[in-house]
Scaffold this motif. Structure first.
Motif, mmCIF file in Angstrom:
data_model
loop_
_atom_site.group_PDB
_atom_site.id
_atom_site.type_symbol
_atom_site.label_atom_id
_atom_site.label_comp_id
_atom_site.label_asym_id
_atom_site.label_seq_id
_atom_site.Cartn_x
_atom_site.Cartn_y
_atom_site.Cartn_z
ATOM 1 N N PHE A 405 0.939 -1.377 0.165
ATOM 2 C CA PHE A 405 0.032 -0.048 0.145
ATOM 3 C C PHE A 405 1.005 1.101 -0.433
ATOM 4 O O PHE A 405 0.465 2.004 -0.898
ATOM 5 C CB PHE A 405 -1.177 -0.225 1.208
ATOM 6 N N LEU A 406 1.766 1.159 1.097
ATOM 7 C CA LEU A 406 2.556 2.659 0.463
ATOM 8 C C LEU A 406 3.366 3.222 -0.563
ATOM 9 O O LEU A 406 3.993 4.662 -0.794
ATOM 10 C CB LEU A 406 3.538 2.429 2.009
ATOM 11 N N ASP A 407 3.516 1.328 -1.269
ATOM 12 C CA ASP A 407 4.394 1.726 -2.886
ATOM 13 C C ASP A 407 3.484 2.902 -3.219
ATOM 14 O O ASP A 407 3.934 3.393 -4.170
ATOM 15 C CB ASP A 407 4.519 0.788 -3.156
ATOM 16 N N ASP A 408 2.258 2.372 -3.332
ATOM 17 C CA ASP A 408 1.669 3.314 -4.054
ATOM 18 C C ASP A 408 0.582 4.926 -3.760
ATOM 19 O O ASP A 408 1.040 5.784 -4.071
ATOM 20 C CB ASP A 408 -0.288 2.461 -4.770
ATOM 21 N N TYR A 409 0.564 4.758 -2.138
ATOM 22 C CA TYR A 409 0.218 6.188 -1.656
ATOM 23 C C TYR A 409 1.752 6.893 -1.580
ATOM 24 O O TYR A 409 0.614 8.260 -1.442
ATOM 25 C CB TYR A 409 0.182 5.583 0.208
ATOM 26 N N GLU A 410 2.779 6.849 -1.633
ATOM 27 C CA GLU A 410 3.625 7.502 -1.562
ATOM 28 C C GLU A 410 4.356 8.081 -2.965
ATOM 29 O O GLU A 410 4.304 9.751 -3.096
ATOM 30 C CB GLU A 410 5.486 6.799 -1.310
ATOM 31 N N VAL A 411 3.247 7.788 -3.454
ATOM 32 C CA VAL A 411 3.280 8.818 -5.485
ATOM 33 C C VAL A 411 1.864 9.289 -5.598
ATOM 34 O O VAL A 411 2.081 9.671 -6.232
ATOM 35 C CB VAL A 411 3.920 8.556 -6.039
ATOM 36 N N LEU A 412 0.941 9.294 -4.732
ATOM 37 C CA LEU A 412 -0.271 9.770 -5.358
ATOM 38 C C LEU A 412 -0.606 10.563 -3.969
ATOM 39 O O LEU A 412 -0.672 10.594 -2.874
ATOM 40 C CB LEU A 412 -1.535 8.203 -5.149
ATOM 41 N N SER A 413 -2.240 11.878 -4.380
ATOM 42 C CA SER A 413 -2.115 12.293 -3.344
ATOM 43 C C SER A 413 -3.889 12.066 -3.888
ATOM 44 O O SER A 413 -5.086 12.255 -4.461
ATOM 45 C CB SER A 413 -1.805 13.719 -4.141
ATOM 46 N N THR A 414 -3.644 11.559 -2.381
ATOM 47 C CA THR A 414 -5.621 11.782 -2.503
ATOM 48 C C THR A 414 -5.933 11.373 -0.713
ATOM 49 O O THR A 414 -4.929 10.554 0.260
ATOM 50 C CB THR A 414 -5.775 10.025 -2.568
ATOM 51 N N ALA A 415 -6.958 12.002 0.152
ATOM 52 C CA ALA A 415 -7.424 11.950 1.297
ATOM 53 C C ALA A 415 -8.332 10.836 1.371
ATOM 54 O O ALA A 415 -7.556 9.908 2.477
ATOM 55 C CB ALA A 415 -8.924 12.698 1.362
ATOM 56 N N ARG A 416 -8.479 9.570 0.523
ATOM 57 C CA ARG A 416 -8.235 8.299 1.132
ATOM 58 C C ARG A 416 -7.148 7.614 1.003
ATOM 59 O O ARG A 416 -7.538 6.628 2.152
ATOM 60 C CB ARG A 416 -9.158 7.534 -0.616
ATOM 61 N N GLY A 417 -6.705 7.905 0.613
ATOM 62 C CA GLY A 417 -4.745 7.131 0.857
ATOM 63 C C GLY A 417 -4.291 8.103 2.212
ATOM 64 O O GLY A 417 -4.067 6.982 3.583
ATOM 65 N N ASP A 418 -4.893 9.134 2.426
ATOM 66 C CA ASP A 418 -3.980 9.170 4.201
ATOM 67 C C ASP A 418 -5.473 9.059 4.939
ATOM 68 O O ASP A 418 -4.822 8.497 6.064
ATOM 69 C CB ASP A 418 -4.559 11.102 3.986
ATOM 70 N N GLU A 419 -6.474 8.897 4.549
ATOM 71 C CA GLU A 419 -7.163 7.982 6.038
ATOM 72 C C GLU A 419 -6.376 6.636 6.247
ATOM 73 O O GLU A 419 -6.871 5.928 7.242
ATOM 74 C CB GLU A 419 -8.577 7.339 5.539
ATOM 75 N N HIS A 420 -6.001 5.755 4.738
ATOM 76 C CA HIS A 420 -5.942 4.573 5.518
ATOM 77 C C HIS A 420 -4.524 4.881 6.056
ATOM 78 O O HIS A 420 -4.595 3.284 6.833
ATOM 79 C CB HIS A 420 -5.479 3.667 4.003
ATOM 80 N N PHE A 421 -3.140 5.513 5.537
ATOM 81 C CA PHE A 421 -2.550 5.912 6.225
ATOM 82 C C PHE A 421 -2.436 6.307 7.637
ATOM 83 O O PHE A 421 -1.917 6.333 8.602
ATOM 84 C CB PHE A 421 -1.679 6.949 5.773
ATOM 85 N N ASP A 422 -3.594 6.845 8.061
ATOM 86 C CA ASP A 422 -3.867 7.524 9.559
ATOM 87 C C ASP A 422 -4.204 6.120 10.158
ATOM 88 O O ASP A 422 -3.882 5.757 11.540
ATOM 89 C CB ASP A 422 -5.265 7.899 9.883
ATOM 90 N N THR A 423 -5.093 4.825 9.729
ATOM 91 C CA THR A 423 -5.217 4.047 10.172
ATOM 92 C C THR A 423 -4.068 2.754 10.354
ATOM 93 O O THR A 423 -4.086 2.621 11.003
ATOM 94 C CB THR A 423 -6.478 3.508 8.955
ATOM 95 N N LEU A 424 -3.132 2.930 9.820
ATOM 96 C CA LEU A 424 -1.639 1.849 9.393
ATOM 97 C C LEU A 424 -1.225 2.209 10.978
ATOM 98 O O LEU A 424 -1.214 1.808 11.524
ATOM 99 C CB LEU A 424 -1.065 2.044 8.198
ATOM 100 N N ARG A 425 -1.212 3.853 11.185
ATOM 101 C CA ARG A 425 -0.424 4.412 12.075
ATOM 102 C C ARG A 425 -1.178 4.387 13.453
ATOM 103 O O ARG A 425 0.094 4.623 14.610
ATOM 104 C CB ARG A 425 -0.642 6.248 12.346
#
Length: 452
Positions: A405-425
């Motif tokens: 997931f982080l492989d894609d998240y690092e190159v995308l600008s997306t609030a949905r990704g931010d939401e998932h990243f917050d869940t991970l943290r």
């Protein structure tokens, strides 16, 4: 006989408070907290809630916040009438202004960084009702002649094709870079180009085609807003897309937008509303190819599973699978449906039925058959898979999936990704595993880069 104060008592609001099991003080605090989410600094206390119970009407912008608090607590739609209040004129379900003027104003605010934060914090309405396509389209066609005289030049088929090609390009950018980059472009194009086309002189046929093309782009813009967690904004764009679709007589975009609204409701856990929109989309659908049938049946399956109708969900999945097997190889850039999307729906149905193992297996299969260009969808699917693996107790497998997931998240600008990243943290994982420690270190580094 009851006294004057008793006669004025707002029994509807009192009943809702009782159903929600809120004290007057706790309800005031809940309204203040939600107000902060949408950019309103509220400071209500117990006496204000008591006044509302006695018949006082809150300010229009606060009424929307109060309705949303009640909906979240009760897990169902709440109408203004049920709460004993008048609907604010600014509410998405209220009377509509001229479609083009309203779309211009919405797009201008979405383009303005100083306004966008407040705009994207708008509240989603679970009580919204959408009229059937057939109830609206006859009047739209009757008014065609009145709309043709425009002071902004004349357009033809070329301008319609420009809008459709731009919509496809925006969809590509969404997949490749994320909605954070794509949606401002779509809003700017709506305001600066499409609005002028909609007001230009044209033949009746060209004008209807332009309305249809504009509806497609507006639907996509709403989809991106929804994906960026701006659910009130997404719902407003969806409503404009419905208006444009019915004015053009475009049943395909009308039903596709309803299906998008069903997906939004399911994401927010309004299962019955999701099923209502999904069924309405199926009823509005034109006689079209099997891919559209699969597109609609898959969402009906997910929504059916959410309300506990497992048999209905399985039936709809089977119908979606049969239809998809008959579809040709072409796939629309906007609202396309393929094997990966079908398997994602299969996974959702299993998950709602609490069959985690089957849900995880279907999600793996969905990711495996995704197109390499669908980075946004793959990022979302991997985050969902990682969460379900963790829930199932497969912690190290979950860590591996989170890494992808982080492989894609690092190159995308997306609030949905931010939401998932917050869940991970916020996940609490055992620190005894080297896999877990490695993921924690990488997560920390990504967070620092994102904050820089």
């Amino acid at each position: 006989m009851p006294g004057a104060s008793e006669a004025r008592r707002n029994q509807g609001f009192c009943t809702l408070l009782e159903q929600a099991k809120y004290s007057e003080t706790k309800f005031a605090h809940a309204v203040n907290r939600l107000g902060l989410e949408v950019g309103l600094e509220l400071n209500y206390r117990q006496p204000s809630v008591s006044q509302w119970k006695q018949g006082s009407q809150p300010k229009p912008q606060v009424r929307a916040v109060i309705i949303a608090v009640l909906e979240r607590r009760l897990g169902r739609p709440v109408t203004y009438a049920e709460a004993g209040w008048e609907r604010p004129a600014s509410d998405p379900g209220g009377s509509r202004r001229d479609t083009v003027e309203s779309l211009i104003n919405l797009g201008k605010e979405d383009m303005d960084p100083s306004r966008r934060k407040l705009l994207t914090a708008g509240l989603y309405s679970a009580a919204l009702t959408v009229p059937a396509f057939s109830a609206l389209v006859s009047q739209a066609h009757a008014d065609d002649r009145d709309r043709l005289a425009r002071p902004t030049g004349r357009i033809g088929r070329g301008e319609v094709e420009t809008v459709r090609r731009m919509t496809d390009k925006v969809a590509d950018i969404l997949d490749d870079l994320g909605g954070g980059h794509a949606r401002p472009m779509a809003a700017a194009f709506l305001v600066n180009t499409v609005a002028g086309y909609l007001r230009a002189d044209a033949t009746a046929a060209v004008h209807r085609d332009m309305l249809s093309a504009a509806s497609d782009l507006t639907y996509l813009t709403g989809w991106m807003a929804m994906y960026e967690r701006a659910h009130g904004l997404g719902q407003t764009y969806y409503l404009h897309a419905l208006d444009l679709a019915r004015e053009s007589g475009d049943k395909l975009t009308y039903c596709r937008t309803l299906r998008g609204m069903s997906l939004q409701a399911s994401h927010l856990r309004y299962g019955r509303k999701a099923l209502e929109y999904a069924d309405s989309a199926a009823e509005a659908a034109p006689q079209a190819g099997p891919r559209l049938v699969a597109f609609l049946r898959g969402q009906q399956a997910h929504a059916s599973a959410m309300v506990g109708d497992h048999r209905g969900a399985v039936t709809r999945l089977n119908e979606a699978e049969r239809a998809l097997s008959q579809a040709d190889s072409r796939r629309d850039a906007v609202g396309g449906y393929d094997q990966a999307a079908f398997l994602f729906h299969v996974s959702h149905v299993h998950y709602e039925s609490r069959n985690l193992a089957a849900s995880i297996s279907s999600l793996r299969s969905s990711i495996r058959v995704m197109s390499p260009s669908e980075r946004q969808g793959r990022m979302h699917a991997r985050a969902v898979l990682a969460q379900r693996q963790f829930e199932y107790g497969h912690v190290e497998e979950s860590c591996v999936t989170w890494g992808r997931f982080l492989d894609d998240y690092e190159v995308l600008s997306t609030a949905r990704g931010d939401e998932h990243f917050d869940t991970l943290r916020n996940l609490i994982m055992p620190r005894t595993s080297s896999v877990v420690r490695d993921l924690r270190e990488r997560t920390h580094e990504v967070a620092k880069r994102k904050a820089a």
